[in-house]
Every structure is written in structure tokens, then in C-alpha cells.
Write a protein that holds these residues in place. Structure first.
Motif, PDB file in Angstrom:
ATOM      1  N   MET A   1       0.845  -1.197   0.000  1.00  0.00           N
ATOM      2  CA  MET A   1       0.000   0.000   0.000  1.00  0.00           C
ATOM      3  C   MET A   1       0.879   1.245   0.000  1.00  0.00           C
ATOM      4  N   VAL A   2       0.632   2.168  -0.895  1.00  0.00           N
ATOM      5  CA  VAL A   2       1.427   3.386  -1.008  1.00  0.00           C
ATOM      6  C   VAL A   2       1.026   4.375   0.082  1.00  0.00           C
ATOM      7  N   TRP A   3       2.024   4.852   0.818  1.00  0.00           N
ATOM      8  CA  TRP A   3       1.753   5.837   1.867  1.00  0.00           C
ATOM      9  C   TRP A   3       1.468   7.189   1.244  1.00  0.00           C
ATOM     10  N   LYS A   4       0.460   7.889   1.725  1.00  0.00           N
ATOM     11  CA  LYS A   4       0.107   9.210   1.220  1.00  0.00           C
ATOM     12  C   LYS A   4       0.272  10.237   2.327  1.00  0.00           C
ATOM     13  N   ASN A   5       0.889  11.333   2.001  1.00  0.00           N
ATOM     14  CA  ASN A   5       1.155  12.399   2.961  1.00  0.00           C
ATOM     15  C   ASN A   5      -0.164  13.032   3.411  1.00  0.00           C
ATOM     16  N   PRO A   6      -0.551  12.852   4.685  1.00  0.00           N
ATOM     17  CA  PRO A   6      -1.836  13.409   5.139  1.00  0.00           C
ATOM     18  C   PRO A   6      -1.847  14.927   5.219  1.00  0.00           C
ATOM     19  N   TRP A   7      -0.660  15.556   5.182  1.00  0.00           N
ATOM     20  CA  TRP A   7      -0.587  17.013   5.242  1.00  0.00           C
ATOM     21  C   TRP A   7      -0.404  17.651   3.857  1.00  0.00           C
ATOM     22  N   TYR A   8      -0.404  16.820   2.831  1.00  0.00           N
ATOM     23  CA  TYR A   8      -0.080  17.299   1.486  1.00  0.00           C
ATOM     24  C   TYR A   8      -0.988  18.436   1.041  1.00  0.00           C
ATOM     25  N   ASN A   9      -0.333  19.523   0.607  1.00  0.00           N
ATOM     26  CA  ASN A   9      -1.025  20.673   0.027  1.00  0.00           C
ATOM     27  C   ASN A   9      -0.293  21.007  -1.267  1.00  0.00           C
ATOM     28  N   PRO A  10      -0.909  20.770  -2.426  1.00  0.00           N
ATOM     29  CA  PRO A  10      -0.210  20.983  -3.697  1.00  0.00           C
ATOM     30  C   PRO A  10       0.225  22.422  -3.923  1.00  0.00           C
ATOM     31  N   PHE A 154       5.767  20.063  23.812  1.00  0.00           N
ATOM     32  CA  PHE A 154       6.664  19.776  22.705  1.00  0.00           C
ATOM     33  C   PHE A 154       6.240  20.555  21.454  1.00  0.00           C
ATOM     34  N   PHE A 155       7.249  21.096  20.768  1.00  0.00           N
ATOM     35  CA  PHE A 155       7.049  21.749  19.477  1.00  0.00           C
ATOM     36  C   PHE A 155       7.844  20.956  18.448  1.00  0.00           C
ATOM     37  N   ALA A 156       7.172  20.529  17.388  1.00  0.00           N
ATOM     38  CA  ALA A 156       7.806  19.653  16.408  1.00  0.00           C
ATOM     39  C   ALA A 156       7.294  19.969  15.013  1.00  0.00           C
ATOM     40  N   PRO A 157       8.059  19.613  13.977  1.00  0.00           N
ATOM     41  CA  PRO A 157       7.568  19.782  12.607  1.00  0.00           C
ATOM     42  C   PRO A 157       6.515  18.726  12.275  1.00  0.00           C
ATOM     43  N   LEU A 158       5.802  18.943  11.179  1.00  0.00           N
ATOM     44  CA  LEU A 158       4.734  18.038  10.770  1.00  0.00           C
ATOM     45  C   LEU A 158       5.222  16.588  10.694  1.00  0.00           C
ATOM     46  N   GLY A 159       4.407  15.701  11.204  1.00  0.00           N
ATOM     47  CA  GLY A 159       4.696  14.285  11.085  1.00  0.00           C
ATOM     48  C   GLY A 159       5.291  13.640  12.312  1.00  0.00           C
ATOM     49  N   SER A 197      14.645  13.673   6.460  1.00  0.00           N
ATOM     50  CA  SER A 197      14.238  12.927   7.647  1.00  0.00           C
ATOM     51  C   SER A 197      14.197  11.437   7.334  1.00  0.00           C
ATOM     52  N   MET A 198      14.491  10.644   8.341  1.00  0.00           N
ATOM     53  CA  MET A 198      14.418   9.185   8.213  1.00  0.00           C
ATOM     54  C   MET A 198      14.745   8.580   9.565  1.00  0.00           C
ATOM     55  N   ARG A 199      13.895   7.664  10.012  1.00  0.00           N
ATOM     56  CA  ARG A 199      14.132   6.998  11.288  1.00  0.00           C
ATOM     57  C   ARG A 199      14.127   5.468  11.125  1.00  0.00           C
ATOM     58  N   THR A 200      13.486   5.023  10.062  1.00  0.00           N
ATOM     59  CA  THR A 200      13.476   3.603   9.724  1.00  0.00           C
ATOM     60  C   THR A 200      13.716   3.479   8.221  1.00  0.00           C
ATOM     61  N   LEU A 201      13.755   2.247   7.743  1.00  0.00           N
ATOM     62  CA  LEU A 201      13.948   2.019   6.311  1.00  0.00           C
ATOM     63  C   LEU A 201      12.709   2.383   5.494  1.00  0.00           C
ATOM     64  N   TRP A 202      11.601   2.673   6.176  1.00  0.00           N
ATOM     65  CA  TRP A 202      10.338   2.845   5.455  1.00  0.00           C
ATOM     66  C   TRP A 202       9.738   4.248   5.593  1.00  0.00           C
ATOM     67  N   ASP A 203      10.418   5.180   6.226  1.00  0.00           N
ATOM     68  CA  ASP A 203       9.765   6.472   6.482  1.00  0.00           C
ATOM     69  C   ASP A 203      10.563   7.676   5.981  1.00  0.00           C
ATOM     70  N   ARG A 204      11.393   7.500   4.977  1.00  0.00           N
ATOM     71  CA  ARG A 204      12.216   8.588   4.478  1.00  0.00           C
ATOM     72  C   ARG A 204      11.349   9.781   4.044  1.00  0.00           C
ATOM     73  N   ASN A 205      11.627  10.935   4.634  1.00  0.00           N
ATOM     74  CA  ASN A 205      10.993  12.216   4.322  1.00  0.00           C
ATOM     75  C   ASN A 205       9.478  12.219   4.550  1.00  0.00           C
ATOM     76  N   ARG A 206       8.995  11.326   5.390  1.00  0.00           N
ATOM     77  CA  ARG A 206       7.564  11.333   5.719  1.00  0.00           C
ATOM     78  C   ARG A 206       7.234  12.317   6.832  1.00  0.00           C
ATOM     79  N   SER A 207       8.234  12.771   7.548  1.00  0.00           N
ATOM     80  CA  SER A 207       8.046  13.872   8.503  1.00  0.00           C
ATOM     81  C   SER A 207       8.922  15.035   8.056  1.00  0.00           C
ATOM     82  N   LEU A 208       8.528  16.222   8.443  1.00  0.00           N
ATOM     83  CA  LEU A 208       9.221  17.437   8.024  1.00  0.00           C
ATOM     84  C   LEU A 208      10.426  17.698   8.925  1.00  0.00           C
ATOM     85  N   TRP A 209      11.312  18.542   8.480  1.00  0.00           N
ATOM     86  CA  TRP A 209      12.459  19.026   9.248  1.00  0.00           C
ATOM     87  C   TRP A 209      12.344  20.541   9.292  1.00  0.00           C
ATOM     88  N   CYS A 210      12.882  21.170  10.318  1.00  0.00           N
ATOM     89  CA  CYS A 210      12.713  22.619  10.427  1.00  0.00           C
ATOM     90  C   CYS A 210      13.725  23.208  11.396  1.00  0.00           C
TER      91      CYS A 210
END
Length: 329
Positions: A1-10, A154-159, A197-210
């Protein structure tokens, strides 16, 4: 199943359907990482500091002494900073563990001891997280902080909100770049950085950095997190106002051909500092973990040389020892 960015704004350029991206697309070429690892292994890098690890600690480490009540900060090593503003205590990217790794027995190990024990933090009101790499976001540290300060915000970037809540946090604010929120009489703005961003082999750039800009009683402090140099960083003071205090990353830059995308070197940090109008600055992201090819003491040596080459009469770029205090007023 393809992961889709829930915060995506084109309409937002750093959003993508599958995650997040940088302002200017930057990437390594296929084979670059293997080339770096092969060259690193062949050369036996990184090497110990020039005076050995014990000598480095004697020169660049001291126990943080928390005293007084005026605005100031303590650099705790790497990207961890304890800020005191208006009587409130804020902590950036706290890592108190022995390793920057998901494993207790492998991964980059701490070469200098924590300058402050969690038990000695007098108060903690907020924690600022820049991204999810292990040298910036440490599960053991967060859980230990939450046991002592269960109401910390806590203050964190999206994801990253869901992950932080799983550690036990009750109060989490997730922000996109340029979004702002208020807390305890202060303003917090998430600002762009050039990283990944990346914490596992499956989540590259799925959370933001800031990075984070904190405004408190007329003082504007910038914590960039991890970032390569990019001209777009100058949009931060253009949009938010002149920066009074900046923490500039100077480590994990060697070899430059591989690291420059994601990490500033000392020369870039000095250039950016000058472009910002030489505010009060100090270097971070060095002195604790060996994440790249340079030795533990090379960033500060190169920074000292870059500052001398800049021939700037300002003494506003302060090189702190780990654990040292810097007054902000």
C-alpha cells in the motif's frame, strides 16, 4: 500500500504526495553513499582529536551550572541547548543517551559526557524538536524528561506528533514551515531548513524538518536544527525580523562533496553569520558524536580560522565549551 502524505497541500512547494522536500531539490547521485563509506574506511576516519579524547574533554567540556534568573542559555553539546527566557526553560533537540542510535550496542557513541543530568534541570516548560534523526530525537531521553516533567510542551515539525505522543507526551504542537504559535508569553515559528528525515527504512521524508525562531520580550532566537547552507535561510530575518541570537551548526561536514547538502561547514556558518548582520552567535552540532569524517576538534579549529580570515572586528561569534553559559541580555 502506497503511503500518502496526510498534510499534502499541492500549493506548498515543500510538500509532496509522498512526504516532504527541500526548497531547492538537492540529492546525492547513485553510489555516492557507498563511495563515501569506502573512502572513510580506507582512510581510517574519523581519527581521534589531536590531544586525544581525554584532552578534548579537558579543553572543551565543563559541567553546566544552572544558576541565576536572567535570560541566557547553556550549550549542552551537539544540538542540545537549555534556554532560559522570561523565567521559562526550553530545551532543543535533547539527547542524553550514550549513543545516537536505535540500538544500545551499536551506532555513534557519545565521546563527551552529558554536561547536565536530567535530574539537575530545575524546570522544563518546552522542548523544541527539529527533525527525527537519532542525534536529534532520542526516545530514551524524551521518556526520561517526561517522567520528570509530565506537563512539558513539545514543538515539532509536521509528522512527529504521533511519535512524540507515543512516548507519553500530553502536549504537542506540530507546525509547518512559517506557521506560528504562542506559548507562555513567547512566540514559536517553524522555519525552513535544508535537510531530510528518516528513522526507519520505510519512512524517508515522511516527517518534516525545520528550524525554530523563538521570540521573547523583544529578543529573537534562531535554532536552525540541521541544515545545509542555502540563500533561502536569509528569508527568515526578512519575514520575521532581525535575529538577535543564532545557534549555527558547524559539524558533520566532511567530506564536503557528500555532506554539504545537509550540513553547513564552519566557513558557511561564518558567511551566513555575516549575511545576517553578525548577531550574537555560537556554534553547535559538534563536540559529542562522530557523524562524519572530521575529528571531534576539527570544526572548532576550522571555525577559529574562518573567523580570523573574515577579519571581522565583532566578537559576537562566541565559541562555547560544552556546558558553558551565555547571557542573552
Amino acid at each position: 500500500m502506497v503511503w500518502k502524505n496526510p498534510w499534502y497541500n499541492p500549493a506548498i512547494s515543500h510538500h509532496s504526495p509522498g512526504g516532504f522536500t527541500n526548497v531547492t531539490p538537492v540529492t546525492h547521485q547513485p553510489g555516492d553513499k557507498k563511495r563515501w563509506h569506502d573512502e572513510r574506511k580506507a582512510a581510517g576516519l574519523p581519527r581521534p582529536p589531536s590531544n586525544g579524547y581525554t584532552g578534548f574533554i579537558e579543553q572543551w567540556w565543563q559541567k553546566a551550572e544552572i544558576a541565576g534568573d536572567s535570560d541566557g542559555l547553556w550549550w549542552l553539546g551537539h544540538s542540545s541547548i537549555l534556554l532560559r527566557l522570561q523565567g521559562k526553560y526550553l530545551l532543543t533537540d535533547p539527547v542524553f543517551s550514550r549513543r545516537a542510535s536505535p540500538l544500545r550496542f551499536a551506532g555513534p557513541q557519545r565521546r563527551t559526557p552529558p554536561a547536565l543530568a536530567i535530574a539537575d534541570i530545575p524546570q522544563l516548560d518546552a522542548v523544541l524538536i527539529s527533525h527525527n534523526h537519532y542525534d536529534h530525537l532520542d526516545a530514551w531521553t524524551l521518556r526520561a524528561l517526561l517522567r520528570r516533567f509530565p506537563e512539558v510542551h513539545f514543538f515539532a515539525p509536521l509528522g512527529l506528533g504521533k511519535w512524540i505522543r507515543r512516548q507519553g507526551a500530553r502536549h504537542v504542537s506540530e507546525l509547518d514551515w512559517w506557521k506560528n504559535t504562542s506559548f507562555a508569553g513567547m512566540s514559536f515559528t517553524a522555519v525552513p531548513a535544508q535537510h531530510w528525515s528518516m528513522r526507519t527504512l520505510w519512512d524517508r521524508n515522511r516527517s518534516l524538518w525545520c528550524g525554530w525562531v523563538v521570540e521573547s520580550a523583544g529578543l529573537r532566537f534562531w535554532f536552525p536544527g540541521d541544515t545545509g547552507y542555502m540563500p533561502e535561510l536569509l528569508a527568515i530575518p526578512e519575514r520575521l525580523g532581525a535575529l538577535d541570537v543564532v545557534a549555527l551548526p558547524v559539524g558533520a561536514y566532511a567530506p564536503r562533496w557528500f555532506m554539504a547538502i545537509n550540513h553547513m561547514d564552519p566557513q558557511s556558518a561564518v558567511t551566513l553569520w555575516q549575511q545576517l548582520g553578525t548577531p550574537l552567535a555560537f556554534p553547535i552540532h559538534w563536540g559529542v558524536f562522530e557523524l562524519a569524517d572530521e575529528s571531534l576538534d576539527e570544526p572548532v579549529k576550522e571555525l577559529q580560522y574562518a573567523l580570523s580570515e573574515a577579519a571581522d572586528e565583532s566578537d559576537n561569534f562566541r565559541i562555547l565549551k560544552i556546558g558553558q553559559y551565555l547571557s542573552l541580555r
